[in-house]
Design an enzyme around this catalytic site. Structure first.
Site, PDB file in Angstrom:
ATOM      1  N   ASN A 147      -2.764   6.324   6.715  1.00 54.52           N
ATOM      2  CA  ASN A 147      -3.408   7.120   7.760  1.00 54.52           C
ATOM      3  C   ASN A 147      -4.164   6.201   8.730  1.00 54.52           C
ATOM      4  O   ASN A 147      -4.064   4.978   8.644  1.00 54.52           O
ATOM      5  CB  ASN A 147      -4.342   8.163   7.128  1.00 54.52           C
ATOM      6  CG  ASN A 147      -5.445   7.501   6.296  1.00 54.52           C
ATOM      7  OD1 ASN A 147      -5.748   6.318   6.470  1.00 54.52           O
ATOM      8  ND2 ASN A 147      -6.035   8.257   5.390  1.00 54.52           N
ATOM      9  N   TYR A 194       0.843  -1.188   0.000  1.00 51.03           N
ATOM     10  CA  TYR A 194       0.000   0.000   0.000  1.00 51.03           C
ATOM     11  C   TYR A 194       0.880   1.240   0.000  1.00 51.03           C
ATOM     12  O   TYR A 194       1.702   1.438   0.902  1.00 51.03           O
ATOM     13  CB  TYR A 194      -0.938   0.023   1.214  1.00 51.03           C
ATOM     14  CG  TYR A 194      -1.789   1.258   1.133  1.00 51.03           C
ATOM     15  CD1 TYR A 194      -2.747   1.377   0.126  1.00 51.03           C
ATOM     16  CD2 TYR A 194      -1.592   2.333   1.990  1.00 51.03           C
ATOM     17  CE1 TYR A 194      -3.495   2.531  -0.009  1.00 51.03           C
ATOM     18  CE2 TYR A 194      -2.340   3.490   1.852  1.00 51.03           C
ATOM     19  CZ  TYR A 194      -3.285   3.582   0.845  1.00 51.03           C
ATOM     20  OH  TYR A 194      -4.014   4.731   0.694  1.00 51.03           O
ATOM     21  N   ASP A 254      15.496   7.776   5.123  1.00 51.79           N
ATOM     22  CA  ASP A 254      14.158   7.809   4.511  1.00 51.79           C
ATOM     23  C   ASP A 254      14.224   7.481   3.028  1.00 51.79           C
ATOM     24  O   ASP A 254      13.258   6.997   2.451  1.00 51.79           O
ATOM     25  CB  ASP A 254      13.538   9.200   4.673  1.00 51.79           C
ATOM     26  CG  ASP A 254      12.968   9.402   6.051  1.00 51.79           C
ATOM     27  OD1 ASP A 254      12.713   8.394   6.741  1.00 51.79           O
ATOM     28  OD2 ASP A 254      12.783  10.561   6.457  1.00 51.79           O
ATOM     29  N   GLN A 257      11.203  15.485  11.121  1.00 51.96           N
ATOM     30  CA  GLN A 257      10.205  14.603  11.711  1.00 51.96           C
ATOM     31  C   GLN A 257       8.866  15.298  11.841  1.00 51.96           C
ATOM     32  O   GLN A 257       7.822  14.757  11.491  1.00 51.96           O
ATOM     33  CB  GLN A 257      10.693  14.155  13.093  1.00 51.96           C
ATOM     34  CG  GLN A 257       9.925  13.008  13.642  1.00 51.96           C
ATOM     35  CD  GLN A 257       9.944  11.863  12.666  1.00 51.96           C
ATOM     36  OE1 GLN A 257      10.999  11.385  12.278  1.00 51.96           O
ATOM     37  NE2 GLN A 257       8.778  11.432  12.218  1.00 51.96           N
ATOM     38  N   HIS A 284       0.882 -40.277  19.725  1.00 51.44           N
ATOM     39  CA  HIS A 284       2.192 -39.704  19.389  1.00 51.44           C
ATOM     40  C   HIS A 284       3.286 -40.748  19.595  1.00 51.44           C
ATOM     41  O   HIS A 284       4.216 -40.862  18.805  1.00 51.44           O
ATOM     42  CB  HIS A 284       2.487 -38.485  20.270  1.00 51.44           C
ATOM     43  CG  HIS A 284       1.811 -37.215  19.822  1.00 51.44           C
ATOM     44  ND1 HIS A 284       0.452 -37.069  19.805  1.00 51.44           N
ATOM     45  CD2 HIS A 284       2.325 -36.041  19.355  1.00 51.44           C
ATOM     46  CE1 HIS A 284       0.146 -35.856  19.367  1.00 51.44           C
ATOM     47  NE2 HIS A 284       1.273 -35.212  19.086  1.00 51.44           N
ATOM     48  N   SER A 287       4.794   8.897  12.817  1.00 54.70           N
ATOM     49  CA  SER A 287       6.252   8.807  12.827  1.00 54.70           C
ATOM     50  C   SER A 287       6.849   9.575  14.014  1.00 54.70           C
ATOM     51  O   SER A 287       6.193  10.427  14.602  1.00 54.70           O
ATOM     52  CB  SER A 287       6.765   9.373  11.507  1.00 54.70           C
ATOM     53  OG  SER A 287       8.107   9.017  11.306  1.00 54.70           O
ATOM     54  N   HIS A 324       6.063  15.728   9.075  1.00 52.59           N
ATOM     55  CA  HIS A 324       5.236  14.603   8.612  1.00 52.59           C
ATOM     56  C   HIS A 324       3.763  14.812   8.938  1.00 52.59           C
ATOM     57  O   HIS A 324       2.888  14.434   8.168  1.00 52.59           O
ATOM     58  CB  HIS A 324       5.703  13.284   9.237  1.00 52.59           C
ATOM     59  CG  HIS A 324       6.794  12.624   8.466  1.00 52.59           C
ATOM     60  ND1 HIS A 324       6.627  12.193   7.174  1.00 52.59           N
ATOM     61  CD2 HIS A 324       8.071  12.321   8.797  1.00 52.59           C
ATOM     62  CE1 HIS A 324       7.762  11.656   6.739  1.00 52.59           C
ATOM     63  NE2 HIS A 324       8.651  11.728   7.706  1.00 52.59           N
ATOM     64  N   GLU A 377       3.291 -36.841  28.513  1.00 57.21           N
ATOM     65  CA  GLU A 377       2.254 -35.857  28.198  1.00 57.21           C
ATOM     66  C   GLU A 377       0.892 -36.520  27.973  1.00 57.21           C
ATOM     67  O   GLU A 377      -0.087 -35.851  27.653  1.00 57.21           O
ATOM     68  CB  GLU A 377       2.658 -35.022  26.969  1.00 57.21           C
ATOM     69  CG  GLU A 377       3.790 -34.041  27.268  1.00 57.21           C
ATOM     70  CD  GLU A 377       4.060 -33.014  26.163  1.00 57.21           C
ATOM     71  OE1 GLU A 377       3.448 -33.114  25.079  1.00 57.21           O
ATOM     72  OE2 GLU A 377       4.884 -32.118  26.396  1.00 57.21           O
ATOM     73  N   GLN A 425     -10.299   0.954   1.759  1.00 53.12           N
ATOM     74  CA  GLN A 425     -10.852   0.131   0.673  1.00 53.12           C
ATOM     75  C   GLN A 425      -9.744  -0.632  -0.069  1.00 53.12           C
ATOM     76  O   GLN A 425      -9.962  -1.759  -0.534  1.00 53.12           O
ATOM     77  CB  GLN A 425     -11.720   0.965  -0.285  1.00 53.12           C
ATOM     78  CG  GLN A 425     -11.036   2.156  -0.939  1.00 53.12           C
ATOM     79  CD  GLN A 425     -11.118   3.439  -0.099  1.00 53.12           C
ATOM     80  OE1 GLN A 425     -11.259   3.375   1.132  1.00 53.12           O
ATOM     81  NE2 GLN A 425     -11.019   4.588  -0.739  1.00 53.12           N
ATOM     82  N   GLU A 468      11.182   4.968  16.833  1.00 57.89           N
ATOM     83  CA  GLU A 468      11.253   4.510  15.446  1.00 57.89           C
ATOM     84  C   GLU A 468      12.614   4.910  14.857  1.00 57.89           C
ATOM     85  O   GLU A 468      13.327   4.091  14.287  1.00 57.89           O
ATOM     86  CB  GLU A 468      10.116   5.157  14.650  1.00 57.89           C
ATOM     87  CG  GLU A 468      10.098   4.790  13.178  1.00 57.89           C
ATOM     88  CD  GLU A 468       9.124   5.669  12.395  1.00 57.89           C
ATOM     89  OE1 GLU A 468       8.714   6.737  12.913  1.00 57.89           O
ATOM     90  OE2 GLU A 468       8.796   5.298  11.249  1.00 57.89           O
ATOM     91  N   HIS A 469      12.969   6.187  14.994  1.00 55.41           N
ATOM     92  CA  HIS A 469      14.257   6.701  14.529  1.00 55.41           C
ATOM     93  C   HIS A 469      15.048   7.209  15.728  1.00 55.41           C
ATOM     94  O   HIS A 469      14.521   7.985  16.518  1.00 55.41           O
ATOM     95  CB  HIS A 469      14.072   7.880  13.577  1.00 55.41           C
ATOM     96  CG  HIS A 469      13.200   7.588  12.401  1.00 55.41           C
ATOM     97  ND1 HIS A 469      11.916   8.065  12.288  1.00 55.41           N
ATOM     98  CD2 HIS A 469      13.433   6.861  11.273  1.00 55.41           C
ATOM     99  CE1 HIS A 469      11.394   7.653  11.137  1.00 55.41           C
ATOM    100  NE2 HIS A 469      12.283   6.909  10.508  1.00 55.41           N
TER     101      HIS A 469
END
Lengths: 432, 432
Positions: free
Chosen positions: B212, B127, B360, B259, B419, B237, B262, B414, B189, B326-327
């Site tokens: 998003n 995506y 990036d 940063q 088995h 981010s 964003h 067991e 969608q 994250e960074h």
């Protein structure tokens, strides 16, 4: 008698229908699990004690066993049993120890140095089922890779037995793993305790382990309620056996039954090029089933199982790859040629002398595997599951000069001016 | 002005509060996303066309662009821009190409042979966001490892632009990746289309990519509705900069702003041993902010950001590891000594000349990374994310004789008789 289908007479839709399993979203248990989770979140240890009393029929004063208690329990099992657990431990250790390798550092451009480093997940939670069957093997399968990864804190939860303890096999595995405490809580409440933390049970970063529908539902819920992650979505166990005329029907029946005895919702599928073999397997199933202590469960699972007749081993693999079985057994003299054709499976057992149960316990491979078709996109548990790989990069002044204008152009075309500035401000100093 | 805290005056609870972010479960968007998902499931292509018309203000006759259309769009961008995308492609390729290694075969006991083999996930869905910013870099970050992994089918979805197409940068990246079709659908969608399949859009096994809140919610929902898996939970981010007196305040400000631009929900955290540095950074922030086209967004993000004063770089790492950014940017002459202390982070940028924006786009490392504290248990996207590792085992008669009794003992303890039988029935033939 396994229901039997002819592969070449099945439409694509019928195949899709056949490979579908466990699509019940279990909404009927969602409410219960949500209530358990919020109770544990609010009342902590008190909630865990109440649930132990309600579900495990035991009033606990203390929610864990300490090292001394574990030691005593571990000594209660026979030396032969200890030895078997040790061999399993060693084989699992040997196989998993090779899974992490140092990677090369890459200079993608002169002065632009990039690499990955492995770091253990600091706190991991292992859930060991203890209801209808107590599974010390699962403790080894999760604990060994956690130890190899170097996880700092290994939190183990298992439901208390009727005596308010865990059994000696679990205790001996804790000893082998050098885990000095076990928390006496089971089901959805154990998952909630590890996700939120209570006075007794530490909060963890990732939760591992199989369980019943309540445990599974709790794992999937806490994944969206907290930042705790989980190993994989778990479902009832399953096996797919590919067999041709070189296979022994009694071996196949034994393997199908080993799967079936797990529970009524287990599935065992036989895909064969040989119709006579299928009827021989049916006969062997009837024979072997009689003497099984868990025959009723196994019988139910077989009703939920089936055989498919194919015209070639290629088509057998085609069906198997669509099904994406947790366990795939290939009972054919041709097994060597077929390895490359296995595209979707959790763990694969090759040849006539490799029953799936060796992988459940002691061959060395992991038995925590993707079910329900998740083998299309998930791997089984391994040391990878207990670590993160962090990327690092370092630029010299040459590196920044080499790569700078590329980054500036790309930031600009994405409309991110501040991204560009972070390079430009440094470049202009270098060029002064 | 960044809100500023003194680390040694914070209680553990206050630190927990500070490192918490994005705990909003977004229930307000859940209904909308559920409706979108069921509409796509039921009406397929028709639903996608309706959503394109409603959300992207474009009536589509055909839900994809074909090779010819992609080629024409790719040719519409400048040679300089093409070249920058090629360099990014090459660096990302170089870094990711080393991530998969053949593993050794292990004989855990004589005759018990175990190994893992890598298989690509067959069908993957990427995506690529295309709303407020179109991100061709994301297409490279997902497409390159998918190609290296050998995924058979790479399905790319991105929302149509006002002209009913995608921009030339996306088209050029498709060309570099040899992807011959792109599906013109965005938001929840698109996720639903790849999870269920429609007449135009193929169903996939795993869905990758940022987006998003609607995209993120859709990813988390389809994970429980279908057997399609996702790369990781994504959130806004974030960056954490560790800096001491050797750092340049203007560089730090530029990195924080990269940063912040964003989106208003981004977070930029500065952890420093030097109080003067923090006020100099505040000054630089004010200066640099003025000239930014996305200043309003960045300003909002800074209100959501803060600085922490620590008394040592050790404590800076302690805080950073709790935050699990994250960074992570380390602007200190001491960066080399600090690498081993980085325990939780997505991607790390070392030294004064390594701005986060190089990662990036073009250093070679991946920019699809765990946010919101998920770096405690998740890695960023890599070739690993596009493959499964399947375990194989094969026992010779010696192998079965070596391991057989261990498996029998463990199966018995067991309580799993079938088995045990699967081994015993074979062993007894061998011993005849």
């Amino acid at each position: 008698m396994l229901k039997t289908y002819q592969y070449d007479q099945l439409s694509l839709e019928e195949i899709d229908e056949l490979i579908l399993r466990n699509t019940d979203p279990n909404n009927q248990i969602q409410d219960t699990v949500e209530q358990i989770i919020s109770k544990v979140k609010e009342d902590g240890d008190d909630a865990l004690k109440q649930f132990a009393s309600r579900y495990d029929q035991i009033d606990l004063e203390q929610l864990y066993l300490d090292e001394g208690e574990i030691e005593a329990l571990a000594n209660s099992i026979s030396r032969e049993q200890q030895r078997a657990l040790e061999i399993a431990f060693q084989n699992i250790y040997k196989f998993h120890a090779t899974q992490l390798k140092k990677e090369r550092t890459i200079e993608t451009m002169p002065g632009v140095t990039c690499w990955r480093e492995v770091r253990p997940i600091e706190k991991v939670g292992l859930y060991i089922p203890g209801g209808s069957a107590v599974l010390p093997s699962t403790l080894l399968m999760l604990g060994v890779p956690a130890r190899i990864a170097g996880c700092k804190e290994i939190v183990v939860c298992s439901p208390p037995q009727k005596d308010g303890k865990v059994n000696g096999f679990i205790a001996y595995c804790l000893k082998l793993l050098q885990v000095k405490k076990i928390y006496l809580t089971g089901g959805a409440q154990a998952v909630a305790a590890m996700a939120f933390g209570t006075a007794s049970v530490p909060r963890v970063d990732k939760i591992f382990g199989p369980g019943n529908q309540y445990v599974t539902k709790a794992k999937s819920l806490i994944q969206s309620l907290t930042q705790v992650s989980i190993d994989m979505p778990a479902g009832p166990s399953e096996v797919l056996v590919i067999a041709d005329e070189t296979a022994n029907p009694a071996y196949i029946a034994a393997d199908l039954l080993a799967q079936a005895e797990h529970g009524a919702d287990s599935q065992a599928v036989l895909v064969s090029t040989n119709e006579t073999l299928i009827s021989n397997v049916n006969e062997a199933l009837a024979n072997q089933l009689r003497s099984l202590p868990r025959a009723a469960l196994a019988q139910k699972a077989l009703e939920n199982s089936y055989a498919v007749i194919v015209d070639s081993l290629e088509n057998a693999l085609l069906f198997s790859n669509k099904y994406a079985p947790e366990h795939l057994i290939i009972q054919s003299d041709q097994w060597k040629k077929m390895v490359n054709g296995v595209l979707n499976a959790g763990s694969v057992f090759l040849g006539h002398l490799t029953p799936e149960s060796v992988g459940d316990y002691a061959s060395g491979t992991n038995h925590t595997l993707p079910t329900s078709g998740y083998a299309r996109s998930y791997s089984g548990v391994s040391v990878d599951s207990f670590v993160k790989k962090i990327t690092f990069q370092q630029l010299s002044s040459t590196g920044l000069q080499q790569i700078g204008s590329t980054v500036e152009i790309l930031a600009e075309l994405e409309g991110l001016q501040a991204h560009k500035n972070a390079v430009s401000i440094r470049l202009s100093d270098l060029n002064d």
